[in-house]
Enzyme design. Structure first.
Site, PDB file in Angstrom:
ATOM      1  N   ALA A 100      40.899  42.553  33.548  1.00 10.81           N
ATOM      2  CA  ALA A 100      39.656  42.145  34.191  1.00 10.81           C
ATOM      3  C   ALA A 100      39.842  41.871  35.683  1.00 10.81           C
ATOM      4  O   ALA A 100      38.962  42.179  36.490  1.00 10.81           O
ATOM      5  CB  ALA A 100      39.098  40.912  33.488  1.00 10.81           C
ATOM      6  N   VAL A 116      36.678  41.687  28.922  1.00 15.52           N
ATOM      7  CA  VAL A 116      36.700  40.539  28.025  1.00 15.52           C
ATOM      8  C   VAL A 116      37.867  39.644  28.421  1.00 15.52           C
ATOM      9  O   VAL A 116      39.008  40.108  28.537  1.00 15.52           O
ATOM     10  CB  VAL A 116      36.831  40.969  26.554  1.00 15.52           C
ATOM     11  CG1 VAL A 116      37.086  39.777  25.645  1.00 15.52           C
ATOM     12  CG2 VAL A 116      35.578  41.724  26.106  1.00 15.52           C
ATOM     13  N   ILE A 117      37.553  38.373  28.635  1.00 18.83           N
ATOM     14  CA  ILE A 117      38.555  37.352  28.894  1.00 18.83           C
ATOM     15  C   ILE A 117      38.387  36.313  27.792  1.00 18.83           C
ATOM     16  O   ILE A 117      37.286  35.792  27.602  1.00 18.83           O
ATOM     17  CB  ILE A 117      38.345  36.678  30.268  1.00 18.83           C
ATOM     18  CG1 ILE A 117      38.358  37.722  31.391  1.00 18.83           C
ATOM     19  CG2 ILE A 117      39.387  35.591  30.495  1.00 18.83           C
ATOM     20  CD1 ILE A 117      37.844  37.198  32.720  1.00 18.83           C
ATOM     21  N   ILE A 118      39.444  36.048  27.060  1.00 21.25           N
ATOM     22  CA  ILE A 118      39.393  35.027  26.011  1.00 21.25           C
ATOM     23  C   ILE A 118      40.177  33.816  26.517  1.00 21.25           C
ATOM     24  O   ILE A 118      41.340  33.935  26.910  1.00 21.25           O
ATOM     25  CB  ILE A 118      39.938  35.556  24.675  1.00 21.25           C
ATOM     26  CG1 ILE A 118      39.045  36.717  24.203  1.00 21.25           C
ATOM     27  CG2 ILE A 118      39.993  34.434  23.643  1.00 21.25           C
ATOM     28  CD1 ILE A 118      39.467  37.389  22.925  1.00 21.25           C
ATOM     29  N   THR A 161      45.363  27.421  29.091  1.00 17.47           N
ATOM     30  CA  THR A 161      45.412  27.058  30.506  1.00 17.47           C
ATOM     31  C   THR A 161      44.089  27.443  31.169  1.00 17.47           C
ATOM     32  O   THR A 161      43.215  28.036  30.558  1.00 17.47           O
ATOM     33  CB  THR A 161      46.566  27.791  31.222  1.00 17.47           C
ATOM     34  OG1 THR A 161      46.265  29.192  31.254  1.00 17.47           O
ATOM     35  CG2 THR A 161      47.891  27.561  30.511  1.00 17.47           C
ATOM     36  N   HIS A 191      43.765  29.655  33.417  1.00 14.68           N
ATOM     37  CA  HIS A 191      43.903  31.013  33.952  1.00 14.68           C
ATOM     38  C   HIS A 191      42.654  31.867  33.701  1.00 14.68           C
ATOM     39  O   HIS A 191      42.145  32.510  34.623  1.00 14.68           O
ATOM     40  CB  HIS A 191      45.145  31.685  33.352  1.00 14.68           C
ATOM     41  CG  HIS A 191      45.450  33.016  33.928  1.00 14.68           C
ATOM     42  ND1 HIS A 191      45.965  33.178  35.202  1.00 14.68           N
ATOM     43  CD2 HIS A 191      45.315  34.254  33.415  1.00 14.68           C
ATOM     44  CE1 HIS A 191      46.126  34.466  35.442  1.00 14.68           C
ATOM     45  NE2 HIS A 191      45.744  35.146  34.367  1.00 14.68           N
ATOM     46  N   ARG A 245      29.508  39.608  20.486  1.00 15.49           N
ATOM     47  CA  ARG A 245      28.940  40.107  21.736  1.00 15.49           C
ATOM     48  C   ARG A 245      29.392  41.512  22.116  1.00 15.49           C
ATOM     49  O   ARG A 245      28.774  42.144  22.975  1.00 15.49           O
ATOM     50  CB  ARG A 245      29.266  39.134  22.860  1.00 15.49           C
ATOM     51  CG  ARG A 245      28.448  37.865  22.737  1.00 15.49           C
ATOM     52  CD  ARG A 245      29.004  36.721  23.534  1.00 15.49           C
ATOM     53  NE  ARG A 245      28.174  35.530  23.414  1.00 15.49           N
ATOM     54  CZ  ARG A 245      28.188  34.697  22.373  1.00 15.49           C
ATOM     55  NH1 ARG A 245      28.997  34.936  21.351  1.00 15.49           N
ATOM     56  NH2 ARG A 245      27.399  33.639  22.347  1.00 15.49           N
TER      57      ARG A 245
END
Length: 159
Positions: free
Chosen positions: A58, A82-84, A88, A90, A129
Site C-alpha cells: 500500500a 488492504v492494510i490490516i 503496532t 505502523h 468489504r
C-alpha cells in the site's frame, strides 16, 4: 466506514480510461476488489479501457498514482489496497500517509483519485468489504469513479 455502498449511477456513454493502482499485499482481498471494479465498470462504463498497475504494498501506491497522473490519458485513477492493523501503529501511519498523499495528488493534478486503500481491524472486515457483495468497496470505487468523471465534466469546458 459506511455499511452501504452508493447506488449505481447512470451509464456513461463515451469511452473512458480508468487506471487501477493496486497493492499486491493481501492479494486475495485486493483481487476481490479489482474483480468487483471491473465487473461494475462493464455495466456502468461499457467500452471503457482499464489500465492496471500493481505495486508491492500500500505504501507504494501514491508514487505510481503520481506517475500515472503525470503521464496523463486517464479520466480517473482508482487506488486499491488492504492494510490490516497489527499490534503496532505502523498500519495507521501508512494509512494516514496514503490518505494525505492521494488527496494532494488529486488536487495537484486536478484528477479524480478514488481512495479505496482500506485500513481494517482484521481479516473478517476484509472479507466483508473485499470479497462479499453487499459492502464491496470495489463496487463502490467503480461507482465513485464514474460519478467523479461526470462531476469533472462540468469543468472541462472551462479549462
Amino acid at each position: 466506514m459506511a455499511n452501504i455502498i452508493p447506488s449505481r449511477p447512470r451509464q456513461i456513454g463515451s469511452r473512458r480510461t480508468f487506471a487501477i493502482v493496486a497493492s499486491n499485499y493481501h492479494q486475495e482481498y485486493v483481487d476481490g476488489m479489482i474483480a468487483h471494479v471491473e465487473r461494475e465498470l462493464d455495466v456502468i462504463a461499457p467500452g471503457g479501457f482499464i489500465q492496471r498497475y500493481d505495486v508491492p504494498g500500500a505504501f507504494e501506491i501514491p508514487l505510481i498514482v503520481q506517475e500515472v497522473a503525470l503521464r496523463g490519458g486517464v479520466d480517473v485513477i482508482i487506488a486499491l489496497g488492504v492494510i490490516i492493523e497489527g499490534e503496532t501503529a505502523h498500519g495507521s501511519l501508512i494509512g494516514e500517509t496514503i490518505t494525505k498523499s492521494l488527496q494532494q495528488l488529486s488536487i495537484t493534478h486536478r484528477l479524480p483519485i478514488v481512495h479505496e486503500v482500506l485500513l481494517m481491524k482484521d481479516e473478517a472486515q476484509a472479507r466483508v468489504r473485499c470479497l462479499e457483495e453487499e459492502m464491496n468497496r470495489g463496487t463502490e470505487a467503480a461507482r465513485v469513479a464514474v460519478r467523479m468523471i461526470e462531476a469533472m465534466g462540468v469543468f472541462s469546458s472551462r479549462r
